[in-house]
Enzyme design. Structure first.
Site, PDB file in Angstrom:
ATOM      1  NE  ARG A 291      -7.104   4.752   5.769  1.00 53.27           N
ATOM      2  CZ  ARG A 291      -6.031   5.324   6.075  1.00 53.27           C
ATOM      3  NH1 ARG A 291      -6.229   6.187   7.375  1.00 53.27           N
ATOM      4  NH2 ARG A 291      -5.068   6.343   5.387  1.00 53.27           N
TER       5      ARG A 291
ATOM      6  CG  ASP B 258       2.900   1.682   9.330  1.00 52.57           C
ATOM      7  OD1 ASP B 258       3.189   2.596   9.774  1.00 52.57           O
ATOM      8  OD2 ASP B 258       3.248   1.972   8.163  1.00 52.57           O
TER       9      ASP B 258
ATOM     10  CB  CYS C 265      -3.515  10.896  11.934  1.00 55.04           C
ATOM     11  SG  CYS C 265      -2.211  10.107  12.506  1.00 55.04           S
TER      12      CYS C 265
ATOM     13  CE  LYS D 241      -1.531   1.310   4.494  1.00 61.17           C
ATOM     14  NZ  LYS D 241      -1.343   3.126   4.083  1.00 61.17           N
ATOM     15  CG  ASN D 242       2.572   2.971   3.706  1.00 61.26           C
ATOM     16  OD1 ASN D 242       1.643   2.726   2.923  1.00 61.26           O
ATOM     17  ND2 ASN D 242       3.203   2.805   4.797  1.00 61.26           N
TER      18      ASN D 242
ATOM     19  NE  ARG E 167       0.166  12.088   7.906  1.00 64.24           N
ATOM     20  CZ  ARG E 167      -0.383  13.591   8.931  1.00 64.24           C
ATOM     21  NH1 ARG E 167      -1.102  14.793   9.109  1.00 64.24           N
ATOM     22  NH2 ARG E 167       0.953  14.245   8.758  1.00 64.24           N
TER      23      ARG E 167
ATOM     24  NE  ARG F  52       1.514  10.233  10.464  1.00 63.95           N
ATOM     25  CZ  ARG F  52       1.053   9.108   9.199  1.00 63.95           C
ATOM     26  NH1 ARG F  52      -0.235   8.532  10.063  1.00 63.95           N
ATOM     27  NH2 ARG F  52       1.668   8.977   8.941  1.00 63.95           N
ATOM     28  N   PRO F  53       2.841  16.347  11.678  1.00 62.36           N
ATOM     29  CG  PRO F  53       5.653  16.958  12.576  1.00 62.36           C
ATOM     30  CD  PRO F  53       4.011  15.984  12.542  1.00 62.36           C
TER      31      PRO F  53
ATOM     32  CG  ASP G 272       8.034  20.089  10.627  1.00 63.83           C
ATOM     33  OD1 ASP G 272       7.678  19.166  10.111  1.00 63.83           O
ATOM     34  OD2 ASP G 272       8.742  20.028  10.822  1.00 63.83           O
ATOM     35  CG  LEU G 273      10.900  17.850   8.406  1.00 60.24           C
ATOM     36  CD1 LEU G 273      11.249  15.939   8.658  1.00 60.24           C
ATOM     37  CD2 LEU G 273      12.746  18.339   8.061  1.00 60.24           C
TER      38      LEU G 273
HETATM   39  C1  UD1 Z   1       5.103   6.616   6.503  1.00 58.55           C
HETATM   40  C2  UD1 Z   1       3.825   5.277   6.673  1.00 58.55           C
HETATM   41  C3  UD1 Z   1       3.427   5.614   7.346  1.00 58.55           C
HETATM   42  C4  UD1 Z   1       4.377   5.142   8.651  1.00 58.55           C
HETATM   43  C5  UD1 Z   1       5.413   5.579   8.885  1.00 58.55           C
HETATM   44  C6  UD1 Z   1       6.590   5.615   9.961  1.00 58.55           C
HETATM   45  C7  UD1 Z   1       3.302   5.908   4.020  1.00 58.55           C
HETATM   46  C8  UD1 Z   1       1.979   6.194   3.060  1.00 58.55           C
HETATM   47  N1  UD1 Z   1       2.359   6.116   5.870  1.00 58.55           N
HETATM   48  O1  UD1 Z   1       4.277   7.791   7.144  1.00 58.55           O
HETATM   49  O2  UD1 Z   1       2.213   4.202   7.265  1.00 58.55           O
HETATM   50  O3  UD1 Z   1       3.774   4.796   9.833  1.00 58.55           O
HETATM   51  O4  UD1 Z   1       5.739   6.482   7.426  1.00 58.55           O
HETATM   52  O5  UD1 Z   1       7.104   4.560   9.357  1.00 58.55           O
HETATM   53  O6  UD1 Z   1       3.788   5.874   3.650  1.00 58.55           O
HETATM   54  N2  UD1 Z   1       7.797  13.893  10.808  1.00 58.55           N
HETATM   55  C9  UD1 Z   1       8.014  15.374  10.810  1.00 58.55           C
HETATM   56  N3  UD1 Z   1       7.717  16.554   9.357  1.00 58.55           N
HETATM   57  C10 UD1 Z   1       7.289  16.009   8.375  1.00 58.55           C
HETATM   58  C11 UD1 Z   1       7.214  14.602   8.473  1.00 58.55           C
HETATM   59  C12 UD1 Z   1       7.408  13.364   9.526  1.00 58.55           C
HETATM   60  O7  UD1 Z   1       8.252  15.852  12.098  1.00 58.55           O
HETATM   61  O8  UD1 Z   1       7.281  17.501   7.987  1.00 58.55           O
HETATM   62  C13 UD1 Z   1       7.802  13.010  11.938  1.00 58.55           C
HETATM   63  C14 UD1 Z   1       6.548  12.344  12.120  1.00 58.55           C
HETATM   64  O9  UD1 Z   1       6.011  13.408  13.248  1.00 58.55           O
HETATM   65  C15 UD1 Z   1       7.259  11.505  12.974  1.00 58.55           C
HETATM   66  C16 UD1 Z   1       8.145  10.542  12.083  1.00 58.55           C
HETATM   67  O10 UD1 Z   1       9.000  12.380  11.445  1.00 58.55           O
HETATM   68  O11 UD1 Z   1       7.911  11.082  13.712  1.00 58.55           O
HETATM   69  C17 UD1 Z   1       8.038   9.972  10.318  1.00 58.55           C
HETATM   70  O12 UD1 Z   1       6.917  10.487   9.965  1.00 58.55           O
HETATM   71  P1  UD1 Z   1       7.272   9.508   8.449  1.00 58.55           P
HETATM   72  O13 UD1 Z   1       8.272   9.308   8.090  1.00 58.55           O
HETATM   73  O14 UD1 Z   1       6.808  11.001   7.675  1.00 58.55           O
HETATM   74  O15 UD1 Z   1       5.918   9.368   8.661  1.00 58.55           O
HETATM   75  P2  UD1 Z   1       4.631   9.241   6.929  1.00 58.55           P
HETATM   76  O16 UD1 Z   1       5.270   9.246   5.959  1.00 58.55           O
HETATM   77  O17 UD1 Z   1       3.957  10.456   7.583  1.00 58.55           O
END
Ligand code: UD1
Length: 420
Positions: free
Chosen positions: A396, A304, A116, A22-23, A92, A121-122, A124-125
């Protein structure tokens, strides 16, 4: 709304074919915005998130057709650069359209995803990375507005390893002018599979699968046909389910290397594991040893799969600690497992599962996708019947989970329910 009625006391035995990831699909689908050519994604899982992403793309004028597990996407008639709240709030990963839209069309209007079920789940990056490539970004009315003449290459360092931000910024960098260097990039197999697909489309990317990605921007990309990698989270879920039911389960269409952390934890718990190039067999005939796990970015134990591991440890001969360093509040399933009789304590970023209590069937509520899987699994080892409400969460990310599990010995019935 559907619910599952899960019979306890079953044993899983046989073979399951694992679906496409899925991801990975969610990362591959938005690449259709980077080229006017049609392309085909083989081994696409037929689950709710993929459907939600198709509906989002369709709302922008993209045509999409699913034939079995073959998904065709064509963005040649795109007529909107907006990802509306009604779609983004459901998933998301909708934010993945941001990078490709601003890279190819110079504009994007994408709803902010909001919170969520397992904490903040920011994004910002995602935004900082695109700004570093030259996009102008403003937030207004709950929407991200991104514009750019043409993006340019730059060095961007991710403070935190982020799957989503790496996906977004890498896609955008493929069409930027000049070289982009991404450091502390996510190395998850789904990110690497996207990078490989982008290369097939004509992108120039070095360092695939590592934390340092060097991308030379090109003027245009072209369509391809590609095959989605196997779903390592679905595979991990089924392996743990096989072990929990003291079963003998073989998974086909898997990449064992993608599950190294999970396989080691299963062996430490006492399971017998046999692998081939694309299959994994798990056998278990006793209660597991308690095994602590800590989630970290790939190749560590995945966040996950932590809820499923906690369910497994309900049978352990002692206490096991489950720590989540990625989403420290992702323990919404604990009170539901307690309803079945589980003895679990929670602390900051972890829970301690004290194995060996008697579990009895009860009505429990799904709170997120993987939490729902853990509830179904706990139901399979509880005495009596367990009703798992709100299984739209499980739909999902798992394609026909009840059919797959029932084919190897589970007894799970789907019923629609009036829930308010
Ligand atoms: C993806 C996966 C999700 C999985 C997660 C972590 C998809 C569609 N979803 O979610 O199933 O649980 O990876 O393996 O592939 N963060 C920031 N700023 C940002 C983005 C992320 O601080 O802009 C932090 C998040 O809060 C978290 C960490 O980075 O603590 C990892 O999150 P991230 O890898 O971005 O998760 P997703 O891509 O949302």
């Amino acid at each position: 709304m559907d619910k599952f009625i899960v019979d306890g006391g079953i044993r899983l035995e046989g073979s399951i074919t694992v679906s496409g990831a899925k991801n990975a699909s969610l990362a591959l689908m938005p690449t259709c915005l980077l080229t006017p050519d049609a392309f085909r994604l083989l081994n696409t899982p037929d689950n709710r998130d993929v459907l939600t992403f198709r509906r989002l793309l369709e709302s922008m004028g993209i045509t999409s057709a699913m034939d079995g597990h073959e998904l065709t996407l064509d963005s040649s008639a795109i007529n909107s650069h907006t990802a509306p709240y009604e779609h983004v709030k459901k998933m998301r990963a909708s934010i993945y359209v941001l990078g490709p839209l601003v890279a190819r069309y110079g504009k994007a209007h994408v709803s902010l995803p909001g919170g969520c079920n397992f904490g903040p789940r920011p994004v910002d990056l995602h935004l900082k990375g695109l700004e570093r490539l030259g996009a102008t970004i403003t937030i207004e009315g709950g929407y991200i507005n991104a514009t750019a003449e043409r993006l340019h290459g730059a060095h961007f360092h991710f403070d935190v390893s982020s799957v989503g931000a790496t996906v977004n910024v890498m896609m955008a960098a493929t069409l930027a002018k000049g070289e982009t260097l991404l450091t502390n990039a996510a190395t998850e197999p789904e990110v690497a599979s996207l990078a490989s697909m982008l290369v097939e489309m004509g992108a120039i990317i070095d360092g695939i699968g590592t934390t340092t990605l060097r991308i030379q921007g090109v003027d245009a990309l072209h369509g391809v046909t590609t095959t989605t990698i196997p779903d390592r989270i679905e595979a991990g879920t089924f392996l743990i389910a096989g072990a929990m039911t003291k079963g003998d389960l073989t998974l086909e269409n898997v990449e064992p290397l993608h599950l190294s952390a999970e396989l080691q934890a299963l062996q430490d718990a006492g399971c017998t594991i046999d692998t081939t190039a694309n299959s994994i067999r798990v056998r278990m005939d006793a209660n597991p040893e308690p095994v602590d796990i800590t989630t970290t970015p790939y190749p560590g134990f995945p966040t996950d799969t932590q809820a499923q591991w906690a369910a497994f440890m309900l049978q352990a001969k002692g206490a096991a600690r489950v720590r989540d360093t990625i989403y420290p509040t992702r323990f919404g399933y604990v009170p539901e497992l307690q309803r079945l009789g589980a003895d679990i304590e929670t602390g900051e970023g972890y829970c301690v599962v004290k194995g060996g209590t008697r579990l009895t069937g009860a009505t429990v509520m799904s709170s997120d996708l993987r939490a729902s899987a853990s509830l179904v699994m706990a139901g399979m080892i509880a005495d009596g019947q367990t009703e798992v409400l709100r299984v739209y969460h499980i739909d999902r990310g798992y394609e026909s989970i009840e059919h797959k599990l029932n084919a190897v010995g589970a007894r799970i019935r789907r019923e629609s329910t009036q829930e308010f």
